[in-house]
Design an enzyme around this catalytic site. Structure first.
Site, PDB file in Angstrom:
ATOM      1  N   ASP A  38       1.871  -6.126  -5.947  1.00 15.27           N
ATOM      2  CA  ASP A  38       1.132  -6.622  -4.774  1.00 15.27           C
ATOM      3  C   ASP A  38       1.329  -8.143  -4.452  1.00 15.27           C
ATOM      4  O   ASP A  38       2.431  -8.391  -4.140  1.00 15.27           O
ATOM      5  CB  ASP A  38      -0.532  -6.343  -4.846  1.00 15.27           C
ATOM      6  N   HIS A  86      -2.401   2.749  -5.391  1.00  6.64           N
ATOM      7  CA  HIS A  86      -1.857   1.228  -5.204  1.00  6.64           C
ATOM      8  C   HIS A  86      -1.672   0.616  -6.522  1.00  6.64           C
ATOM      9  O   HIS A  86      -0.825  -0.100  -6.659  1.00  6.64           O
ATOM     10  CB  HIS A  86      -2.753   0.638  -4.228  1.00  6.64           C
TER      11      HIS A  86
END
Length: 297
Positions: free
Chosen positions: A107, A275
């Site tokens: 991320d 994610h």
């Protein structure tokens, strides 16, 4: 509070040119720097890092503005530019005695790693990016689907103290809902780690810093990225892209092909997660990273 890292990991604060970076180290062997994303801390690696430490010197840090690292006041966008955040990490590794090392980022940490590989190619031997495509590509190809899926990019970049005020009203709600909304049906989050994320994010200075991170991404970071594109600068070290097969990135992009527009040597694969790959699919992530790091030598 007990946190999910073994006692073999030692923690210190490393001075990165006046910015204190919370740093945790374990293992022996070739060095690898692990960088977390939003809204988390180094503890996102709590299952991956001990496994990698069996063969590598593993360095975990909290990014500038996150966790227990310093959070300079965001008086300008440059304070939280990925260039500044990447330089912090370079200085940490140099302070630990490592002039060359691999970088693994998830991320926001992957975006810092991308910038670090561009700005210090002599230092980064290999780069693994987890569940992202380059920021410049994302903004250039944004549409309604992207806006809805990544609404937080625009919300957090809003000025006038709006996100800071709203998030400050109930930071725990924000943390928990952001994470559960982007989690597949696999392994859940470690509650001790989540409580640490909430503890750190409950500091108004951390909220302000992390909003500034997103504000920089929509501003000064794009200027730096555009300058790289105009100069033909690309990631020259080997790059591994991992993404969640259920994530927005995995559903939306041809990840490997996109990274080949930005890097010379790219390989990649999906893992069974949404994610938060290191927490949802730690075994698959560890195996992929071990293979990649072993090939680096």
């Amino acid at each position: 509070m007990s946190v999910p890292l073994p006692s073999t990991f030692t923690t210190r604060t490393v001075d990165a040119d006046g910015v204190g970076i919370h740093t945790t180290v374990a293992g022996d062997g070739p060095p690898v720097l692990l960088l977390h994303g939003y809204p988390q801390t180094h503890l996102i690696w709590h299952e991956v890092a001990p496994a990698l430490a069996e063969t590598h010197t593993v360095v975990l840090t909290d990014l500038r503005g996150y966790g227990d690292s310093a959070h300079p006041e965001p008086v300008t966008d440059d304070v939280y530019a990925k260039r500044a955040m990447a330089r912090d990490q370079l200085l940490v590794m140099q302070a630990l005695g490592f002039d060359q090392f691999a970088v693994v980022g998830h991320d926001r940490g992957a975006r810092v790693g991308h910038r670090l590989a561009l700005d210090a190619p002599e230092a980064v031997r290999g780069l693994a990016v987890l569940d992202i495509v380059p920021t410049r590509y994302s903004f250039a190809h944004a549409d309604a689907t992207f806006g809805l899926g990544y609404y937080h990019w625009f919300f957090l970049a809003t000025g006038n103290g709006i996100p800071e005020h709203l998030l400050g009203q109930d930071p725990e709600f924000w943390i928990r809902t952001r994470m559960t909304a982007r989690q597949a049906n696999g392994r859940g989050f470690d509650e001790n780690a989540v409580r640490e994320y909430v503890r750190c994010f409950s500091d108004p200075a951390v909220i302000a810093a992390t909003c500034a991170d997103y504000r920089a991404a929509a501003g000064v970071d794009l200027l730096h990225d555009d300058a790289d594109a105009e100069a033909g600068r690309r990631v020259s070290c080997p790059l591994l892209a991992l993404w969640g097969e259920h994530s927005f990135v995995g559903r939306t992009y041809d990840v490997v092909q996109i990274w080949r527009e930005y890097a010379d040597d790219v390989r990649g694969t999906a893992v069974p997660s949404d994610h938060y790959l290191p927490e949802e699919a730690p075994t698959e992530v560890t195996n992929a990273l071990r293979e990649f790091l072993t090939k680096l030598g």
